[in-house]
Scaffold this motif. Sequence first.
Motif, PDB file in Angstrom:
ATOM      1  N   LEU A  75      37.155  44.269  40.380  1.00 39.93           N
ATOM      2  CA  LEU A  75      36.011  44.802  41.130  1.00 39.93           C
ATOM      3  C   LEU A  75      36.401  46.076  41.875  1.00 39.93           C
ATOM      4  N   MET A 127      29.738  42.497  34.842  1.00 40.95           N
ATOM      5  CA  MET A 127      30.827  41.520  34.922  1.00 40.95           C
ATOM      6  C   MET A 127      30.618  40.511  33.805  1.00 40.95           C
ATOM      7  N   MET A 173      38.188  37.761  32.119  1.00 38.30           N
ATOM      8  CA  MET A 173      37.139  38.428  32.885  1.00 38.30           C
ATOM      9  C   MET A 173      37.189  39.920  32.591  1.00 38.30           C
ATOM     10  N   SER A 174      36.013  40.523  32.612  1.00 37.01           N
ATOM     11  CA  SER A 174      35.901  41.961  32.431  1.00 37.01           C
ATOM     12  C   SER A 174      34.911  42.482  33.463  1.00 37.01           C
ATOM     13  N   VAL A 175      35.283  43.555  34.139  1.00 45.19           N
ATOM     14  CA  VAL A 175      34.405  44.182  35.121  1.00 45.19           C
ATOM     15  C   VAL A 175      34.382  45.672  34.797  1.00 45.19           C
ATOM     16  N   LEU A 191      40.059  38.960  40.018  1.00 45.72           N
ATOM     17  CA  LEU A 191      38.678  39.440  40.024  1.00 45.72           C
ATOM     18  C   LEU A 191      38.496  40.541  41.059  1.00 45.72           C
TER      19      LEU A 191
END
Length: 191
Positions: free
Chosen positions: A155, A19, A6-8, A151
């Motif tokens: 965030l 996201m 995941m990348s935010v 996550l």
Amino acid sequence: MQIHQMSVTYLPEQDRILMRINTVEGEEMRMWLTRRLMVGLWPLLTKLLTEHLLKLESAGASLSGANPELKKMLADFRKEEFLQHADFDTPYKEGQPRLPLGEDPLLVTDVDATPLASGPLRLNFNERPAHGDTKPRSFQMEMQPKLMQGLMHLLDQALLQSQWRESFVPATPPEPSESGDADPSRPRYLN
């Protein structure tokens, strides 16, 4: 669908958070998160994750009579434990992924969050366009508590960079001084 990475990222020129979620199958889901959305989503996700972590803690002992401070300490301890084992050092895999949602990221207008009895949290990201000529899009995923905590950490970093988070915390009214003024540094006017 099994989540791989995941990348935010907060993009100041867009004033939005991008996201991205890579799957083991080589697909990438891209979503725009706006400030308007995060004002409601951040407190909801924080509450759901804290409640879920407390359920995990209370599996071995009853926390029903525990005071709120103890519950918060236990949830914070569990969060820190999850973050110690998370991998935030591996760079996000860039490349030519398949894009099931299309080239343009999903502009998330609302999120349905449902804790499942088996443990994970189901998140359904929806794009409901204002114009009737565009077809609504959505994306659903289930996240175990460890992944959800990762996550939330990502965030949180994006929210700090965007400086949006200050508006999520309710302002506390100033304590009245002994003279009864709400703010002694503020000038007083008499009619």
